[in-house]
Design an enzyme around this catalytic site. Structure first.
Site, short mmCIF file in Angstrom:
data_model
loop_
_atom_site.label_atom_id
_atom_site.label_comp_id
_atom_site.label_asym_id
_atom_site.label_seq_id
_atom_site.Cartn_x
_atom_site.Cartn_y
_atom_site.Cartn_z
N ALA A 1 0.81 -1.23 0.00
CA ALA A 1 0.00 0.00 0.00
C ALA A 1 0.84 1.28 0.00
CB ALA A 1 -0.93 -0.01 1.21
N CYS B 1 -5.14 -7.36 5.32
CA CYS B 1 -6.33 -7.38 6.17
C CYS B 1 -7.19 -8.61 5.88
CB CYS B 1 -7.16 -6.11 5.94
SG CYS B 1 -6.15 -4.63 5.82
N ASN C 1 -2.74 4.11 2.81
CA ASN C 1 -3.23 4.53 1.50
C ASN C 1 -3.30 6.05 1.37
OD1 ASN C 1 -4.12 2.25 -0.39
ND2 ASN C 1 -4.69 1.53 1.63
#
Ligand code: FAD
Length: 452
Positions: free
Chosen positions: A12, A44, A302
Site C-alpha cells: 500500500a 487485512c 493509503n
C-alpha cells in the site's frame, strides 16, 4: 534522461505513492523494488483466507506486478531487496535474490514504503519454525503450509492484539483448539481494560480459551511455556503488534520518530530532501493528543501514499493526521475505537472523565436487537471530546465513524450529544447509544473531578 523515482516496498505505502505519482506525471521513470514475490495485496484479508472465507491466496492480490507494468508503466522488480541507501550519491544498493547479485540503482526521488513486521518476543525459542508472524502473503502461505503439515489441532496465539485475535478466530473456523495468552489483564490493549474484558468474554463464548494476566516464557517442541504452565501447541501465531521496518532509513541517517518509525512532515517528506515515506514504516500526527504516533493501518497507509505521490509529482498535498480510528470483527462481536482511551488520556496528561453505557443497535422492541456498550472519554472542564470505544453486536462498529468525524471537527462531547443522526427502529433506538454516552461523558466532564 528522465527523472527517476525509486520506490522500496510493493504494498500500500510504496505502490500507492508510485501509482499516484504516475497518474500526475507521465514522464517519470518509476522503479519499484519488492523483496517478496507479490505486489499490492490485502493483508487485512489474511485472517479470512486462513479461516476459509476466502478461497485462494491470490484473491487477496489487489493489483499484480503485470498490471503495474502494463497499465501504469511502473518497472516492478520482484525478489529485489534494498539493502543500503547512499544518500550522497543518491543510490540504492539492491540485492537481487533471483540471480544472487548486488547492484546499485540511482534515484532522483525515493519513497520508503517498507512497512512493518510482526513483533517477535525476546524469548527462548521465538525463532522456531512453528512460530509465525503474519504480515505478508508470503507469511500467510508459509503459515498455511505448516498448518496443513502439522494438522494444527492445537494453536496458541501469543498476544491479544487485534491481528492475534482475528487469527484465533480463523483457526477455530478450521476446527483447531485455540488458546490466547495475554500478559496484560485484558486483550486488545488499544481499548481500556473494562472494554477489553467484553472482548475477552466474547471470544470465550465462542470457544476460544483466552488466558489474560499470563506471561509467555518461551517456545519449545510442541509447547508454549507460560508462567501458568505449559500449553500444547502445533502452531504458534504472534499477536504482539508490529515494529516499523525503518532500519534501512535509520542506517542511512534519515531521522526516525515515534515508535522508531521514519519521521515525516505533513507532506510525507522525511528529513532528507527528495526522500518520502508512507505506510507502516512511518509516523503520523495524532490530531487529539497533538503528538506523533505510529499507527500501522492500511487506511492510513493509503492516504499517506496518495499525499507522497502527489508531492513527488510536484503538487502540494498534506496529510492532516490521524485520530486513531480502528475496527475489528471477532466472532459475532464488533469492536471499534477512536481518539484517546482513558489510559492514553492519562499518559498524555489530559484531565479527563468517561461514561459507559449499555444499549442496543436497533430499537429494543425489535426481535433480537443486538446489544452494545459505548464508552466516551472527554476532557474535564472544556468538555472536549477525546475518544470513544464500542463493543457490541451487529451494527456497532461503524458508529465509531460519527465520533471520529466529531474528533476531526474538534467538537465537545456535549455538541456530539445533540447531533442530528438518522433514526428508524431497524437502525437505532430514538436516542442513538453514541449520543447518550456523549451526553453522560459531558455531564461527568462538567463535574469537579479528582483534578490534577
Ligand atoms: C492480518 C492483518 C490484518 C490487518 N487488518 C487491517 C484492517 O482491518 N484495517 C486496517 O486499516 N489495516 C489492517 N492491517 C494493516 C495493513 O495491512 C497495513 O497497514 C498495510 O499493509 C501497510 O502497508 P505498507 O505498504 O505500509 O506495508 P506492508 O504491507 O508491510 O508492505 C511493505 C512491503 O515492503 C517490502 N519491503 C520491506 N523492506 C524492503 C526492502 N528493504 N526492499 C524491498 N522490499 C522491502 C515488504 O516485503 C512488503 O511487501 C492488517 C494487517 C495484517 C497483517
Amino acid at each position: 534522461v528522465a527523472e527517476r523515482l525509486v520506490v522500496i516496498g510493493g504494498d500500500a505505502g510504496g505502490m500507492g505513492a508510485a501509482s499516484q505519482a504516475r497518474r500526475l506525471r507521465a514522464d517519470l521513470d518509476i522503479v519499484a523494488l519488492e523483496r517478496g514475490g507479490r505486489t499490492s495485496w490485502s493483508a487485512c484479508g489474511i485472517p479470512y483466507l486462513v479461516g476459509g472465507e476466502v478461497d485462494h491466496l491470490d484473491d487477496l492480490v489487489v493489483r499484480s506486478p503485470e498490471v503495474f507494468r502494463e497499465r501504469l508503466d511502473i518497472d516492478v522488480r520482484l525478489h529485489q531487496e534494498a539493502t543500503a541507501l547512499d544518500l550522497d550519491r543518491r543510490e540504492v544498493e539492491v540485492r537481487d535474490h533471483g540471480v544472487g547479485r548486488t547492484l546499485r540503482l540511482g534515484f532522483d526521488q525515493l519513497v520508503l514504503g517498507t512497512g512493518a513486521r510482526p513483533r517477535r518476543p525476546d524469548l527462548p525459542g521465538a525463532e522456531r519454525d512453528c512460530v509465525f508472524g503474519v504480515q505478508t502473503l508470503d507469511d500467510a502461505e508459509a503459515l498455511l503450509a505448516h498448518a496443513r503439515d502439522s494438522g494444527h489441532s492445537q494453536v496458541v496465539v501469543v498476544g491479544g492484539g487485534y491481528i492475534g485475535l482475528e487469527m484465533a478466530e480463523a483457526f477455530t473456523h478450521r476446527g483447531a483448539h485455540v488458546v490466547v495468552i495475554e500478559r496484560q489483564p485484558e486483550v486488545m490493549g488499544t481499548l481500556d481494560p473494562d472494554m477489553g474484558a467484553l472482548v475477552s468474554d466474547a471470544m470465550r463464548r465462542n470457544g476460544i480459551d483466552v488466558r489474560c494476566g499470563t506471561a509467555t516464557l518461551g517456545f519449545d517442541e510442541g509447547v508454549v511455556r507460560t508462567e501458568a504452565g505449559d500449553v500444547p501447541a502445533d502452531l504458534v501465531v504472534l499477536g504482539l503488534g508490529v515494529v516499523p521496518n525503518s532500519e534501512l532509513a535509520g542506517d542511512a541517517g534519515i531521522a526516525l520518530g515515534a515508535g522508531g518509525a521514519v519521521a515525516v512532515d505533513d507532506r510525507q517528506k522525511t528529513s532528507v530532501e527528495g526522500v518520502w515515506a508512507a505506510g507502516d514504516c512511518c509516523e503520523s500526527a495524532h490530531l487529539v493528543s497533538g503528538v506523533k504516533v505510529h499507527v500501522p493501518l492500511g487506511t492510513v497507509a493509503n492516504k499517506q501514499a496518495r499525499v507522497a505521490g502527489t508531492n513527488i509529482a510536484g503538487g502540494n498535498a498534506r496529510f492532516p493526521g490521524v485520530v486513531g480510528t480502528a475496527a475489528v470483527k471477532l466472532c459475532a462481536t464488533e469492536v471499534a475505537r477512536t481518539g484517546l482511551s482513558e489510559r492514553e488520556a492519562e499518559r498524555a496528561g489530559i484531565d479527563h472523565a468517561a461514561a459507559r453505557i449499555d444499549g442496543t443497535t436497533r430499537a429494543g422492541y425489535l426481535p433480537e436487537a443486538p446489544s452494545l456498550t459505548v464508552k466516551v472519554v472527554a476532557e474535564r472542564k472544556s468538555g472536549r471530546l477525546l475518544g470513544a470505544q464500542i463493543v457490541g453486536g451487529s451494527g456497532s462498529a461503524k458508529r465509531i465513524d460519527v465520533v471520529a468525524t466529531a474528533l476531526h471537527a474538534g467538537m465537545t462531547a456535549g455538541q456530539v450529544s445533540w447531533l442530528d443522526l438518522a433514526y428508524a427502529p431497524p437502525f437505532s433506538p430514538t436516542w442513538d447509544p453514541v449520543l447518550i454516552a456523549a451526553r453522560k461523558a459531558a455531564e461527568q466532564a462538567a463535574q469537579a473531578g479528582p483534578g490534577r
